[in-house]
Design a protein around this motif. Structure first.
Motif: not given
Length: 124
Positions: A23, A25, A91-93
């Motif tokens: 992510d 973050d 978020e990586q998703e």
């Protein structure tokens, strides 16, 4: 390359690129930096850039501190960005995964030992 937990776990030539995707973050910078310290070599961020954060991220409601990374860390610039007011996270998703583009031999400001960092795919 070997790990602290199992020194004989994995061996690769020194010029083998090692990428990590997390992510964008503070938690992502902690994970990245932990892996970087564990493997003992330069780790390259994949799909973890200021440009992606600025273009696709959002300013979080609550702010937490990113990892304290030394200037030579592969995640240094992102950790500095995330420490600033108004920094966006992602978020990586939320991204479609793509393979890193690995180019050998050319040297520019985004390289280390002659290997270029992955370029942002056109669709991002």
């Amino acid at each position: 390359m070997s790990t602290m937990a199992d020194p004989g776990f994995y061996t690769a030539p020194k010029n083998t690129p090692f990428y990590h995707w997390s992510d964008i973050d503070p938690d992502g910078t902690w994970i990245f930096h932990t892996i970087e310290r564990s493997v003992g070599s330069f780790v390259r961020p994949h799909l973890m850039s200021l440009e992606i954060a600025e273009r696709l991220g959002k300013v979080p409601a609550a702010k937490s501190a990113p990892a304290r990374c030394p200037a030579g860390s592969g995640i240094y610039e992102l950790s500095q960005y995330l420490a600033a007011e108004g920094a966006k996270t992602l978020e990586q998703e939320e991204l479609d995964p793509v393979l890193p583009q690995v180019l050998f031999g050319s040297v520019n400001s985004s390289t280390r030992e002659g290997r270029t960092m992955p370029q942002l795919p056109p669709q991002l």
